[in-house]
Design a protein around this motif. Sequence first.
Motif, PDB file in Angstrom:
ATOM      1  N   ILE A 105      50.575  -9.555  14.922  1.00 13.84           N
ATOM      2  CA  ILE A 105      50.716  -8.388  15.803  1.00 13.84           C
ATOM      3  C   ILE A 105      51.548  -7.298  15.124  1.00 13.84           C
ATOM      4  O   ILE A 105      51.189  -6.116  15.142  1.00 13.84           O
ATOM      5  N   ALA A 106      52.650  -7.711  14.490  1.00 17.07           N
ATOM      6  CA  ALA A 106      53.509  -6.720  13.817  1.00 17.07           C
ATOM      7  C   ALA A 106      52.761  -6.064  12.651  1.00 17.07           C
ATOM      8  O   ALA A 106      52.859  -4.866  12.430  1.00 17.07           O
ATOM      9  N   GLY A 107      51.998  -6.853  11.900  1.00 19.10           N
ATOM     10  CA  GLY A 107      51.229  -6.306  10.787  1.00 19.10           C
ATOM     11  C   GLY A 107      50.139  -5.350  11.245  1.00 19.10           C
ATOM     12  O   GLY A 107      49.926  -4.296  10.643  1.00 19.10           O
ATOM     13  N   SER A 108      49.486  -5.693  12.326  1.00 17.91           N
ATOM     14  CA  SER A 108      48.462  -4.815  12.868  1.00 17.91           C
ATOM     15  C   SER A 108      49.072  -3.511  13.367  1.00 17.91           C
ATOM     16  O   SER A 108      48.531  -2.425  13.143  1.00 17.91           O
ATOM     17  N   THR A 109      50.209  -3.624  14.017  1.00 21.74           N
ATOM     18  CA  THR A 109      50.910  -2.420  14.506  1.00 21.74           C
ATOM     19  C   THR A 109      51.365  -1.554  13.349  1.00 21.74           C
ATOM     20  O   THR A 109      51.165  -0.329  13.360  1.00 21.74           O
ATOM     21  N   LEU A 110      51.972  -2.163  12.345  1.00 18.63           N
ATOM     22  CA  LEU A 110      52.448  -1.412  11.189  1.00 18.63           C
ATOM     23  C   LEU A 110      51.281  -0.778  10.426  1.00 18.63           C
ATOM     24  O   LEU A 110      51.354   0.379  10.011  1.00 18.63           O
TER      25      LEU A 110
END
Length: 114
Positions: A105-110
């Motif tokens: 999720i964090a990678g997709s957001t970033l």
Amino acid sequence: SPAGMVLSVLVILLLSVLYEALKMGKAVLLRRALLALPRSLSQEALTEPQEGDTDPAQGRFLTFFHRWFRYHVGQTLFHVMQVVLGYMVMLAVMSYNAWIFLGAIAGSTLGYFL
């Protein structure tokens, strides 16, 4: 081990960022392909010339076809890489590990933010 878990989360985070970058790259390539298309194609430009014809429409058609083919091959390669990365991230998330899920999720957001 804790170090292995941190490394796994970072790898999934980077894969998710790369997935978003590929998605954006595919959209940019599609925009370029659409801008490269001629505004209108006459029937004469699309018909095959007869033997011995020296029609300038043939050159326009071949230029159009080569440009379209190059963009289409590029989009196909982007799509294949995007599907492979998407399935890799999905398989990691299907491990049902909360940290891996948060890394995705964090990678997709970033990736989307960048």
